[in-house]
Motif scaffolding. Structure first.
Motif, PDB file in Angstrom:
ATOM      1  N   ASP A  10       0.814  -1.223   0.000  1.00 62.36           N
ATOM      2  CA  ASP A  10       0.000   0.000   0.000  1.00 62.36           C
ATOM      3  C   ASP A  10       0.843   1.266   0.000  1.00 62.36           C
ATOM      4  O   ASP A  10       0.515   2.227  -0.694  1.00 62.36           O
ATOM      5  CB  ASP A  10      -0.921   0.045   1.226  1.00 62.36           C
ATOM      6  CG  ASP A  10      -1.929  -1.082   1.250  1.00 62.36           C
ATOM      7  OD1 ASP A  10      -1.941  -1.927   0.336  1.00 62.36           O
ATOM      8  OD2 ASP A  10      -2.719  -1.117   2.224  1.00 62.36           O
ATOM      9  N   HIS A  52      -7.157   3.758   1.590  1.00 66.94           N
ATOM     10  CA  HIS A  52      -7.280   4.059   3.019  1.00 66.94           C
ATOM     11  C   HIS A  52      -8.570   3.511   3.640  1.00 66.94           C
ATOM     12  O   HIS A  52      -8.580   3.155   4.820  1.00 66.94           O
ATOM     13  CB  HIS A  52      -7.181   5.566   3.270  1.00 66.94           C
ATOM     14  CG  HIS A  52      -5.806   6.109   3.033  1.00 66.94           C
ATOM     15  ND1 HIS A  52      -4.686   5.664   3.717  1.00 66.94           N
ATOM     16  CD2 HIS A  52      -5.356   7.044   2.174  1.00 66.94           C
ATOM     17  CE1 HIS A  52      -3.622   6.298   3.295  1.00 66.94           C
ATOM     18  NE2 HIS A  52      -3.993   7.151   2.346  1.00 66.94           N
ATOM     19  N   LYS A  53      -9.652   3.433   2.869  1.00 62.84           N
ATOM     20  CA  LYS A  53     -10.939   2.951   3.398  1.00 62.84           C
ATOM     21  C   LYS A  53     -11.045   1.426   3.420  1.00 62.84           C
ATOM     22  O   LYS A  53     -11.890   0.877   4.098  1.00 62.84           O
ATOM     23  CB  LYS A  53     -12.092   3.511   2.566  1.00 62.84           C
ATOM     24  CG  LYS A  53     -12.293   4.998   2.740  1.00 62.84           C
ATOM     25  CD  LYS A  53     -13.404   5.486   1.831  1.00 62.84           C
ATOM     26  CE  LYS A  53     -13.542   6.987   1.905  1.00 62.84           C
ATOM     27  NZ  LYS A  53     -14.489   7.495   0.900  1.00 62.84           N
TER      28      LYS A  53
END
Length: 186
Positions: A10, A52-53
């Protein structure tokens, strides 16, 4: 051509910035319904918030030697993420589990299409998504005008569920295949 596929963590998503922005331009160029909606869509407004979610992310980049030529981003997210100010992407009651899998972004530069790159990325994505026991529903959201993508996903076993935003996005859906079934179209 020396293609290789690399799963990236990520925190390295910035390598996808240029390709993600190319994807948004490509989608705008294809769109026949409200193409102006793409004006505010870019790496910072689409990929970063999605990463991010999400509960789990899967980002694969494709390189020809050292040049980035494509990427795929999939995630496992709480289903509520898909109800926001922009749209409600599916009927929340139709999904029994609390999380869904989504092939969220998929882009290959024009000159690298038709070499099996898309099928390879799709297969990697579906193998990753199916590794999560807590997810039974998979979604893909195809922007209007992108008929090639729509046909590609339908050939891979996804079916059209519905359209949202007056046809701006076509929602494709697939259920998890049980271990007793075999999906031959990956």
């Amino acid at each position: 051509m020396e293609l290789h596929y690399e799963v990236i963590p990520d925190h390295e998503i910035d390598v996808c910035r240029e390709l993600c922005n190319e994807l948004m331009k490509y989608q705008k160029a294809k769109a026949v319904i409200r193409p102006e909606l793409f004006d505010s869509m870019n790496f910072d407004t689409r990929l970063v918030p999605s990463v991010h979610k999400a509960m789990h992310n899967y980002i694969v980049v494709v390189k020809d030697r050292n040049e980035l030529v494509g990427y795929m981003y999939a995630n496992i997210s709480p289903k509520e993420v898909y109800r926001n100010d922009f749209a409600t992407f599916f009927d929340m009651n139709s999904v029994q589990r609390e999380a869904v899998g989504c092939l969220s972004q998929f882009y290959i530069k024009d000159e690298y299409r038709q070499f099996g790159v898309g099928s390879k990325l799709f297969s990697m994505c579906m193998n990753w998504l199916s590794s999560f026991d807590e997810v039974d529903d998979y979604f893909i959201f195809v922007s209007n005008g992108n008929d090639d993508a729509l046909s590609f996903y339908q050939r891979k076993g996804f079916t059209i569920s519905h359209e949202i935003l007056d046809g701006f996005i076509t929602v494709l859906h697939s259920k998890k295949v049980s271990e007793n079934e075999h999906r031959t179209n990956f």
